[in-house]
Design an enzyme around this catalytic site. Structure first.
Site, short mmCIF file in Angstrom:
data_model
loop_
_atom_site.label_atom_id
_atom_site.label_comp_id
_atom_site.label_asym_id
_atom_site.label_seq_id
_atom_site.Cartn_x
_atom_site.Cartn_y
_atom_site.Cartn_z
N ASP A 261 7.36 -45.08 -15.74
CA ASP A 261 7.28 -43.89 -14.89
C ASP A 261 5.86 -43.71 -14.35
OD1 ASP A 261 7.47 -41.38 -13.79
OD2 ASP A 261 8.58 -40.52 -15.47
N ASP A 321 13.42 -36.04 -9.29
CA ASP A 321 14.28 -35.79 -10.44
C ASP A 321 15.55 -35.00 -10.06
OD1 ASP A 321 12.15 -36.92 -11.69
OD2 ASP A 321 11.92 -35.34 -13.20
C1 GLA Z 1 9.64 -37.81 -14.71
C2 GLA Z 1 10.89 -38.65 -14.55
C3 GLA Z 1 12.00 -38.05 -15.39
C4 GLA Z 1 11.57 -38.00 -16.85
C5 GLA Z 1 10.28 -37.22 -16.98
C6 GLA Z 1 9.72 -37.32 -18.39
O1 GLA Z 1 9.78 -36.53 -14.20
O2 GLA Z 1 11.26 -38.72 -13.20
O3 GLA Z 1 13.18 -38.81 -15.24
O4 GLA Z 1 11.41 -39.32 -17.32
O5 GLA Z 1 9.29 -37.73 -16.10
O6 GLA Z 1 8.46 -36.77 -18.50
#
Ligand code: GLA
Length: 496
Positions: A261, A321
């Site tokens: 990520d 997200d």
């Molecule tokens: C980001 C990702 C999410 C999750 C969070 C965790 O927002 O896009 O899917 O993994 O981080 O902190």
């Protein structure tokens, strides 16, 4: 007498202590790790300048006023084409700062900041990204990955016991046998590095290898999460500068899937450097010698679908997200049309994990969610508490005929082929010559949707129509098709 005056002057200078210095707010995360925020301040008169490093975020103070008796600082950082801001208020009390963060939701709890040495908490030196080269295909994910991930339901409240419980449930409730194989731990498992730089889990995960053994003993695979930056999105330890070492650690633990990520890399790298930075972990995973699915999570920036496979990626997020609402799910799901050409065996567009069963959509809407993701050949990563779900949610997640669309071995992602107002027909060709046809009603009220097969790209009247939610055969009625579709609902057909 002279030396007395000198000492007096020094003491007076100390008593006039100002805010200049490096201050640390350390908040326990409850798992043995600390969330660290550094206020690096310089006071001149009643003007305060400097930076705030709140784990992964590095802000510059653009408005700071006051002094030891009371101050307010506002700081900003550019992110994703816009700006993120924070405001802190506080005062000096003895040799500590008493601080509160002022946010959109009001004033947070009082925190204590203590002086730490200059330089502590500074961003690590930038490591130049490697030159680009194509990473060899790892041969994994020939159909879209299926499994479960902790984030959507559990966020920071995920631990060893919960993961075992989830694995137990998936092994017996039909999910594993329907194809949900990966049990993925998202952010907040990370602890500190040991003296040799090896990443360790935090107190919530006492022994990652034993957990992997346990999950494997249930016929499932274990996934984990990290960031190419020094910190993850939740401010935990990232893989920055430890890529190969972390890949080796994951392999030694028995990890089968890595979600990587971007978050914490924003402060060190430009968007144009993402490809090289992801390539580094792609190489590291291959070099680890273990088969590890590589999931890129950088919110669809810089047309990742064009280079995701080149860095060894098996799937890549196509946007921000998801949340458990019709608005979020449908906005994301129905906006994937242009990306169809990029999905293929081994390499998938990832519109984000499923929210099915998390409680804020109706069963009809969750059926649309499942249908849309299956039409899109999207990874099916459940995000609910599968230890405890209703029969209707279970039936939506484990509908084998719908899963077969998602998992079709030719891997063609659906396209929108017909539209009238808020009614849309999407179709995808399946291996063996069948076509999957999804008739969506995006409007909140029920509707009768009627279209001509020819207008939906199906040249001949189908000889067979199977309804994959009703599990029934329907008689083809000539050149057109008509169905009553509930508001926010779908009819999913397999036609020959
Ligand atoms: C980001 C990702 C999410 C999750 C969070 C965790 O927002 O896009 O899917 O993994 O981080 O902190």
């Amino acid at each position: 007498m002279k030396s007395f005056i000198f000492l007096y002057l020094i003491a007076a200078a100390c008593a006039r202590a100002d805010l200049t210095g490096n201050w640390l707010i350390a908040t326990p995360n409850g798992d043995g790790t600390l969330r660290r925020t550094y206020l690096h301040l310089k006071q001149q008169g009643n003007r305060i300048t400097g930076t705030i490093r709140a784990t992964l975020h590095l802000y510059s103070i653009d408005n700071g006023t006051g002094g030891p008796e009371g101050f307010t600082i506002t700081a900003a950082m550019p992110i994703l084409g816009s700006e993120r801001r924070v405001t802190y208020r506080g005062k000096l009390a003895g040799d500590q700062l008493q601080v509160v963060e002022v946010g959109a939701k009001g004033i947070g709890p009082e925190m204590i900041a203590r002086r730490v040495p200059e330089g502590e908490g500074a961003l690590p030196a930038r490591i130049q990204p490697p030159p680009l080269h194509p990473v060899r295909d790892n041969g994994l994910a020939r159909t879209p990955p299926m499994g479960w991930n902790s984030w959507n339901k559990f966020a920071n409240h995920i631990d060893d016991t919960t993961v075992r419980g989830i694995a137990d449930a998936m092994a017996v409730n039909g999910m594993r046998d329907a194809g949900y194989i990966y049990v993925n731990i998202d952010d907040t498992w990370e602890g500190e590095r040991d003296a040799h730089g090896n990443i360790q889990p935090n107190q919530k995960f006492p022994d990652m290898k034993r957990l992997a053994d346990y999950v494997h003993s249930r016929g499932l695979k274990l996934g984990i999460y990290s960031s190419p930056g020094p910190n993850t999105c939740e401010g935990y330890e990232g893989s920055y500068g430890h890529e190969e070492q972390d890949a080796r650690t994951y392999a030694a633990w028995g990890i089968d899937y890595l979600k990587y990520d971007w978050c914490g890399a924003f402060t060190l790298y430009r968007d144009s450097e993402m490809q090289a930075v992801y390539q580094k972990m792609g190489d590291a995973l291959l070099a680890s010698g273990r088969e590890i699915v590589f999931s890129l999570c950088q919110y669809g920036l810089v047309d990742v679908w064009k280079w995701g496979p080149t860095v060894g990626g098996n799937l890549w997020r196509t946007g921000g997200d998801i949340s458990d609402s019709w608005e979020s799910m449908s906005r994301i799901g129905f906006s994937q049309n242009q990306l169809a050409p990029y999905a293929r065996p081994g390499h998938w567009n990832d519109p984000d994990m499923l929210e099915i069963g998390n409680g804020h959509m109706t069963d009809t809407e969750y059926r649309t969610h499942m249908t849309l993701w299956s039409m899109l050949a999207a990874p099916l990563i459940a995000g609910n508490d599968v230890r405890n779900m209703s029969k209707s949610i279970h039936d939506i997640l484990t509908n084998r005929e719908v899963i077969a669309i998602d998992q079709d071995k030719d891997g063609h992602q659906a396209k929108c082929v017909w539209q009238s107002g808020q009614q849309e027909v999407w179709s995808r060709e399946l291996a063996g010559g069948d076509t999957a046809v999804a008739v969506f009603n995006r409007a909140p009220e029920d509707a009768r949707v009627t279209f001509r097969w020819a207008d939906a790209g199906i040249p001949r009247t189908p000889s067979r129509i199977r309804d994959l939610w009703r599990h029934t055969e329907q008689k083809p009625l000539g050149a057109q098709f008509s169905a009553a579709v509930p508001g926010h609902g779908v009819a999913l057909l397999r036609v020959r």
